[in-house]
Write a protein that holds these residues in place. Structure first.
Motif, PDB file in Angstrom:
ATOM      1  N   ILE A  76       0.871  -1.174   0.000  1.00 17.86           N
ATOM      2  CA  ILE A  76       0.000   0.000   0.000  1.00 17.86           C
ATOM      3  C   ILE A  76       0.908   1.224   0.000  1.00 17.86           C
ATOM      4  O   ILE A  76       1.727   1.390   0.896  1.00 17.86           O
ATOM      5  N   TYR A  77       0.748   2.067  -0.999  1.00 19.31           N
ATOM      6  CA  TYR A  77       1.575   3.265  -1.111  1.00 19.31           C
ATOM      7  C   TYR A  77       0.758   4.469  -0.662  1.00 19.31           C
ATOM      8  O   TYR A  77      -0.281   4.784  -1.239  1.00 19.31           O
ATOM      9  N   PHE A  78       1.228   5.135   0.369  1.00 21.76           N
ATOM     10  CA  PHE A  78       0.510   6.271   0.946  1.00 21.76           C
ATOM     11  C   PHE A  78       0.277   7.355  -0.098  1.00 21.76           C
ATOM     12  O   PHE A  78      -0.743   8.037  -0.088  1.00 21.76           O
ATOM     13  N   ASP A  79       1.206   7.519  -1.045  1.00 25.54           N
ATOM     14  CA  ASP A  79       1.081   8.548  -2.076  1.00 25.54           C
ATOM     15  C   ASP A  79      -0.086   8.304  -3.029  1.00 25.54           C
ATOM     16  O   ASP A  79      -0.493   9.196  -3.761  1.00 25.54           O
ATOM     17  N   ASP A  80      -0.621   7.080  -3.037  1.00 26.59           N
ATOM     18  CA  ASP A  80      -1.736   6.748  -3.922  1.00 26.59           C
ATOM     19  C   ASP A  80      -3.079   7.248  -3.402  1.00 26.59           C
ATOM     20  O   ASP A  80      -4.093   7.089  -4.075  1.00 26.59           O
TER      21      ASP A  80
END
Length: 61
Positions: A32-36
């Motif tokens: 899970i990429y926080f920037d997404d």
């Protein structure tokens, strides 16, 4: 057993490379990429925010 691995570093510090490698090596894992994600307000306490079940359901795709 469920676990969360958080990867943090400075810009260009290898977060994406490390996360991709971990995701390859760990069976049944999800990255899970926080920037997404976009937020109206950023959480004051990210650890507390992640522990909230309602927020986890928003992250899981």
């Amino acid at each position: 057993m469920e676990s969360v691995i958080a990867v943090a570093a400075v810009s260009g510090g290898g977060k994406t490379t490390t996360t991709k490698k971990l995701n390859e090596l760990l069976n049944n894992s999800t990255a899970i990429y926080f920037d997404d994600y976009e937020f109206d307000e950023s959480p004051d306490d990210i650890c507390k925010w992640i522990k909230t079940e309602k927020q986890i359901k928003k992250l899981v795709r």
